[in-house]
Write an enzyme that holds these catalytic residues in place. Sequence first.
Site, mmCIF file in Angstrom:
data_model
loop_
_atom_site.group_PDB
_atom_site.id
_atom_site.type_symbol
_atom_site.label_atom_id
_atom_site.label_comp_id
_atom_site.label_asym_id
_atom_site.label_seq_id
_atom_site.Cartn_x
_atom_site.Cartn_y
_atom_site.Cartn_z
ATOM 1 N N ILE A 206 19.653 20.804 34.540
ATOM 2 C CA ILE A 206 19.132 22.124 34.873
ATOM 3 C C ILE A 206 18.287 22.084 36.153
ATOM 4 O O ILE A 206 18.311 23.019 36.953
ATOM 5 C CB ILE A 206 18.296 22.650 33.683
ATOM 6 C CG1 ILE A 206 19.180 22.710 32.428
ATOM 7 C CG2 ILE A 206 17.708 24.017 33.969
ATOM 8 C CD1 ILE A 206 18.419 22.682 31.120
ATOM 9 N N SER B 85 11.235 24.862 25.580
ATOM 10 C CA SER B 85 12.494 24.877 24.833
ATOM 11 C C SER B 85 12.309 25.760 23.597
ATOM 12 O O SER B 85 11.186 25.955 23.124
ATOM 13 C CB SER B 85 12.816 23.444 24.391
ATOM 14 O OG SER B 85 13.714 23.446 23.310
ATOM 15 N N TYR C 3 9.534 15.293 20.646
ATOM 16 C CA TYR C 3 10.067 16.199 21.680
ATOM 17 C C TYR C 3 9.559 17.626 21.434
ATOM 18 O O TYR C 3 9.091 18.298 22.361
ATOM 19 C CB TYR C 3 11.601 16.159 21.661
ATOM 20 C CG TYR C 3 12.229 17.150 22.627
ATOM 21 C CD1 TYR C 3 12.173 16.939 24.001
ATOM 22 C CD2 TYR C 3 12.881 18.297 22.166
ATOM 23 C CE1 TYR C 3 12.741 17.846 24.892
ATOM 24 C CE2 TYR C 3 13.453 19.200 23.050
ATOM 25 C CZ TYR C 3 13.385 18.970 24.409
ATOM 26 O OH TYR C 3 13.943 19.869 25.292
ATOM 27 N N LYS D 275 7.297 20.115 23.881
ATOM 28 C CA LYS D 275 7.745 21.428 24.363
ATOM 29 C C LYS D 275 6.729 22.513 23.994
ATOM 30 O O LYS D 275 6.579 23.499 24.703
ATOM 31 C CB LYS D 275 9.141 21.748 23.831
ATOM 32 C CG LYS D 275 10.230 20.826 24.374
ATOM 33 C CD LYS D 275 10.524 21.085 25.837
ATOM 34 C CE LYS D 275 10.052 20.075 26.822
ATOM 35 N NZ LYS D 275 10.380 20.388 28.223
HETATM 36 N N1 LIG Z 1 19.612 20.759 27.839
HETATM 37 C C1 LIG Z 1 19.134 21.630 26.957
HETATM 38 O O1 LIG Z 1 19.850 22.138 26.071
HETATM 39 C C2 LIG Z 1 17.701 22.042 27.028
HETATM 40 C C3 LIG Z 1 17.243 22.967 26.077
HETATM 41 C C4 LIG Z 1 15.910 23.373 26.113
HETATM 42 C C5 LIG Z 1 15.057 22.871 27.083
HETATM 43 N N2 LIG Z 1 15.512 21.962 27.992
HETATM 44 C C6 LIG Z 1 14.540 21.468 28.985
HETATM 45 O O2 LIG Z 1 15.096 21.573 30.276
HETATM 46 C C7 LIG Z 1 14.552 20.547 31.109
HETATM 47 C C8 LIG Z 1 15.666 19.831 31.839
HETATM 48 O O3 LIG Z 1 16.523 19.231 30.871
HETATM 49 P P1 LIG Z 1 18.045 18.831 31.184
HETATM 50 O O4 LIG Z 1 18.822 19.275 30.018
HETATM 51 O O5 LIG Z 1 18.421 19.260 32.547
HETATM 52 O O6 LIG Z 1 17.908 17.241 31.085
HETATM 53 P P2 LIG Z 1 18.699 16.078 31.869
HETATM 54 O O7 LIG Z 1 20.015 16.513 32.324
HETATM 55 O O8 LIG Z 1 18.574 14.897 30.977
HETATM 56 O O9 LIG Z 1 17.762 15.876 33.162
HETATM 57 C C9 LIG Z 1 16.443 15.435 32.996
HETATM 58 C C10 LIG Z 1 15.804 15.261 34.341
HETATM 59 O O10 LIG Z 1 14.480 14.762 34.138
HETATM 60 C C11 LIG Z 1 14.342 13.551 34.907
HETATM 61 N N3 LIG Z 1 13.455 12.588 34.273
HETATM 62 C C12 LIG Z 1 13.668 11.883 33.131
HETATM 63 N N4 LIG Z 1 12.660 11.019 32.945
HETATM 64 C C13 LIG Z 1 11.806 11.187 33.972
HETATM 65 C C14 LIG Z 1 10.599 10.550 34.359
HETATM 66 N N5 LIG Z 1 10.056 9.552 33.646
HETATM 67 N N6 LIG Z 1 9.991 10.963 35.487
HETATM 68 C C15 LIG Z 1 10.528 11.940 36.235
HETATM 69 N N7 LIG Z 1 11.668 12.565 35.952
HETATM 70 C C16 LIG Z 1 12.298 12.188 34.823
HETATM 71 C C17 LIG Z 1 15.748 12.985 35.000
HETATM 72 O O11 LIG Z 1 15.826 12.065 36.087
HETATM 73 P P3 LIG Z 1 16.960 10.879 36.074
HETATM 74 O O12 LIG Z 1 18.263 11.545 36.364
HETATM 75 O O13 LIG Z 1 16.597 9.957 37.147
HETATM 76 O O14 LIG Z 1 16.889 10.275 34.711
HETATM 77 C C18 LIG Z 1 16.542 14.258 35.227
HETATM 78 O O15 LIG Z 1 16.461 14.665 36.556
HETATM 79 C C19 LIG Z 1 13.733 19.631 30.184
HETATM 80 O O16 LIG Z 1 12.364 19.960 30.302
HETATM 81 C C20 LIG Z 1 14.228 19.988 28.797
HETATM 82 O O17 LIG Z 1 13.237 19.790 27.815
HETATM 83 C C21 LIG Z 1 16.817 21.552 27.987
#
Ligand SMILES: NC(=O)c1ccc[n+]([C@@H]2O[C@H](COP(=O)([O-])OP(=O)(O)OC[C@H]3O[C@@H](n4cnc5c(N)ncnc54)[C@H](OP(=O)(O)O)[C@@H]3O)[C@@H](O)[C@H]2O)c1
Length: 322
Positions: free
Chosen positions: A31, A153, A178, A182
């Site tokens: 995202i 979330s 988690y 959130k």
């Molecule tokens: N996917 C869903 O269904 C969903 C639902 C509700 C909320 N969210 C929220 O949306 C946000 C983005 O999630 P996403 O689904 O896009 O996740 P994702 O695809 O797993 O991407 C996570 C991002 O966070 C970075 N990250 C992980 N560990 C880190 C660290 N120690 N320091 C700095 N950056 C770090 C990752 O970098 P690397 O690529 O280098 O690991 C990646 O850029 C999160 O806050 C999540 O809680 C997601």
Amino acid sequence: MRDNEPHAWTPAEVPDLSGRTVAVTGASRGIGAATAEHLARHGAHVIALSPSRAEARTVTARGGGPGRVDHVECDLARLAQVRDAAERIVGLAAGRLDVLVNNAGVAAAGPAPSPAGHDMHFAVNHLGHFALTGHVLPALLSAPEPRVVNVSSLLHRLGRDPTRRANAGGARLRWAAYCDSKLANLLFTQGLLGWAHAHGLPLRAVAAHPGLVNTTLGSGALRADGHHIQARLLEWAQARWHTPAQAAWTLVRAATDPYVTGGEFFGPGGRWEWSGSPVRVRAARRACDTRGAERLWRLSQQITEHPFPSAPGRPTPRAGAR
Ligand SMILES: NC(=O)c1ccc[n+]([C@@H]2O[C@H](COP(=O)([O-])OP(=O)(O)OC[C@H]3O[C@@H](n4cnc5c(N)ncnc54)[C@H](OP(=O)(O)O)[C@@H]3O)[C@@H](O)[C@H]2O)c1
């Protein structure tokens, strides 16, 4: 769940962002990457944060719009690195940061604690963002209408007390940790808003949740820890959820809609807030608990060595600043 709005918000309403600088954490994939792309396409100067140097080129190359994209390496679990990254952001933004999108996240992380001994979800999803926001404050307060967007979330509803994650090392119940983190994102939004009000600062703190999104969040960690069946089940579900590019509009609206006011929470407006166009949504009652927000604020200030000063000065606007 959703407030009545006179009309549905669409991406066509994103204003021209030329001249504005936006920092996005977790911009290497998912995202965050999609949000960075949308913003750059609308002319913003995007500062994309991610923990690994290898991702830098990808992020920068993907910008694909009129806006410039810079990369800053930052592991949010390492507070010293967060401070250095904040300095780089302030430099790249030439002292004026319009928006900070605190998006990066981990889910279902294993029992290993952060380098400072905190649960990883608490460390990355909350503490690192708390410190980063505090360290870039001078640049935010140099912008005419500064804004911070914290990405939460739907699962914040299952969160309890995020402060219990501070000294507990790695959590045994990964999804519970988690959910707590959130909830912390929303309590931090409230704490930040309260802090800005108390000091008469025009900082708008808002929150957003993206619904259910087809990324590798959670499944990557489960797979890495050998939980292959759980990982496959999660991936099966994720493949049916909406795309990061669609989900990112909720974050983009929270970051750019000029009518947004501090404390608002945005999410997808479809059934159960799983997908759909961004609308104002309500947070769980526990996320509006001022005492909980104060407790988390005090603890986070203490752990991160007080990045939020008790008497912040409002910088005088620089010549030529909009
Ligand atoms: N996917 C869903 O269904 C969903 C639902 C509700 C909320 N969210 C929220 O949306 C946000 C983005 O999630 P996403 O689904 O896009 O996740 P994702 O695809 O797993 O991407 C996570 C991002 O966070 C970075 N990250 C992980 N560990 C880190 C660290 N120690 N320091 C700095 N950056 C770090 C990752 O970098 P690397 O690529 O280098 O690991 C990646 O850029 C999160 O806050 C999540 O809680 C997601």
